[in-house]
Design a protein around this motif. Structure first.
Motif, short mmCIF file in Angstrom:
data_model
loop_
_atom_site.label_atom_id
_atom_site.label_comp_id
_atom_site.label_asym_id
_atom_site.label_seq_id
_atom_site.Cartn_x
_atom_site.Cartn_y
_atom_site.Cartn_z
N TYR A 323 0.91 -1.24 0.10
CA TYR A 323 -0.03 0.00 -0.15
C TYR A 323 0.84 1.37 -0.19
O TYR A 323 0.70 2.12 -0.88
N TRP A 324 1.82 1.06 1.06
CA TRP A 324 2.53 2.64 1.09
C TRP A 324 3.60 2.83 -0.19
O TRP A 324 3.45 4.03 -0.60
N ASN A 325 4.00 1.78 -0.79
CA ASN A 325 4.91 2.07 -2.01
C ASN A 325 4.24 2.18 -3.15
O ASN A 325 4.74 3.06 -4.24
N ASN A 326 2.85 2.00 -3.32
CA ASN A 326 2.10 2.28 -4.44
C ASN A 326 1.18 3.60 -4.19
O ASN A 326 0.53 3.91 -5.06
N HIS A 327 1.15 4.07 -2.97
CA HIS A 327 0.26 5.31 -2.91
C HIS A 327 0.86 6.53 -3.40
O HIS A 327 2.12 6.80 -3.38
#
Length: 426
Positions: A323-327
């Motif tokens: 989630y974090w790396n793709n937000h």
């Protein structure tokens, strides 16, 4: 007389009359709420009377607090862990505007009760600028923006203890987490559940895992002060000297120690993890204890807990990292570091001038050799249970059909496996 005592005990009768106690889960919830509010003894007794119509004395309240493990400033965490808990709150407060009372309340909300004097002393010794600025008329502290040359200029690492034994309060079981994050892109390189994030051998292997996965080291690796970073510091320094000897070490140190309050790139990640996943994870895990599924006094349960739940927690960490790396990070025109992109894209695609991808390529053979110099192997550093129990658990997991693991089915799988292991053991 003997029968009379039994009857009185069953109906909670004493010299002050019949006591109608609410169910344990309701009573525990209320007592924990009072602890979060840091109420006095008299105030807690008043609330019990209002909330549950329960009129008891202070001595009985003390017994109930002990029964339900209600946090108390009289039973604080060990000094080093308590200090770290306070500093994590300081690190989350970039403006340094939160005082002793605010920090005490935030910690109480997480089940950590600390004396105000202790918190004040920690702030005075480790974050005096925050105390100084809260005096009326004190000069504001000007914080400069985080600035990085580009991807892999600086990697930041730290351990996370919000799911340790004190946080879970389940009779001694808990997890350590260790993370590594790129400053310029905000890309998370590692977020790993480990048996102990305060051991140098363990964190050293996590660091080398990241180097092997990416094939590079940063110009500077930044970590908290502490003995657990010894191998990281040594390996990063040695690799930088071998593969980038021309970089000015006075201007760009190979490795650097910072207090948690200043290691903000990785400290900020813990806030987001807790907000999006962490608190839910903690509640899911604790539910098995509250529902009576997990019994710390059963010799099988702690071992099975450590066989099963680290796997489930790592799945959650992987989901959060994805989630974090793709937000997408909100675009900010004047932000010196990356904005307007996802961390993964910024880390993967070399940036345009004036930024520069600073990653220093290293050879796998060299990292393998460095790993061999760590006295405890990676396998043993990451081991949660001994080999005999590992086999018993694998056998039980096979018998129940190896169901996919998740938070939702974790305690169901635990119950099924515990029953099988108990049967084999008996």
């Amino acid at each position: 007389m003997y029968y009379l005592i039994i009857i009185l005990a069953a109906t909670h009768v004493n010299g002050y009359g019949v006591k109608n106690y609410p169910p344990d889960n309701e009573l525990q919830s209320s007592l924990l709420q009072y602890a979060k509010e840091r109420l006095t003894v008299d105030q807690r007794l008043q609330r019990l009377k209002v909330d549950h119509g329960l009129d008891i004395k202070s001595s009985k309240l003390a017994q109930l607090n002990n029964k339900f493990s209600v946090p108390s400033v009289r039973k604080p965490l060990p000094r080093d862990m308590a200090t770290q808990a306070v500093l994590e709150k300081v690190a989350e407060d970039l403006t340094q505007g939160n005082g002793v009372g605010t920090i005490a309340t935030l910690l109480c909300n997480e089940g950590i009760s600390l004396p105000r004097d202790f918190i004040r002393n920690v702030l005075a010794n480790h974050a005096p600028e925050g105390l100084a600025r809260r005096f009326p008329g004190a000069n504001r502290i000007h914080r400069s923006a985080l600035v990085s040359i580009g991807p892999n200029h600086q990697h930041h690492a730290d351990g996370h203890d919000k799911l340790n034994a004190q946080a879970l309060n389940m009779g001694g079981v808990g997890f350590g987490i260790y993370g590594i994050k790129d400053q310029w892109t905000s890309f998370v390189l590692a977020l790993v559940v480990v048996p102990n994030n305060r051991l140098a051998c363990t964190t050293g292997h996590v660091h080398l895992d990241t180097v092997e996965t990416t094939g590079i080291i940063p110009i500077t690796f930044i970590m908290d002060k502490g003995s657990e970073t010894a191998y990281i510091f040594a390996n990063q320094t040695g690799l930088r000297a071998a593969y980038a000897p021309d970089i000015d070490a006075t201007r760009f140190p190979a490795a650097q120690h910072l207090r948690s309050v200043h290691n903000t790139p990785i400290e900020g990640l813990w806030h987001w993890f807790l907000k999006t996943f962490g608190f839910n994870v903690r509640d899911f895990i604790r539910q098995g204890y509250l529902d009576g599924i997990y019994n710390p006094n059963n010799p099988v349960h702690p071992q099975l807990f450590y066989w099963l739940w680290p796997k489930i927690l790592q799945l959650q960490l992987d989901i959060f990292v994805e989630y974090w790396n793709n937000h997408k990070i909100r675009y900010q025109k004047d932000k010196p570091n990356m904005s307007g992109q996802t961390p993964r894209h910024a880390f993967t695609v070399p940036p345009e001038a004036p930024y520069e991808n600073c990653g220093i390529k290293v050879d796998r053979a060299v990292t393998d050799a460095l790993r061999g110099q760590i006295p405890v192997s990676r396998e043993d550093s990451m081991r949660w249970v001994d080999e005999s129990f590992e086999k018993a658990a694998e056998d039980a997991y096979n018998v129940i059909g190896r169901p996919p693991l998740s938070m939702a089915v974790g305690w169901s799988v635990f119950s099924s496996m515990a029953q099988l292991i108990d049967q084999v053991g008996s």
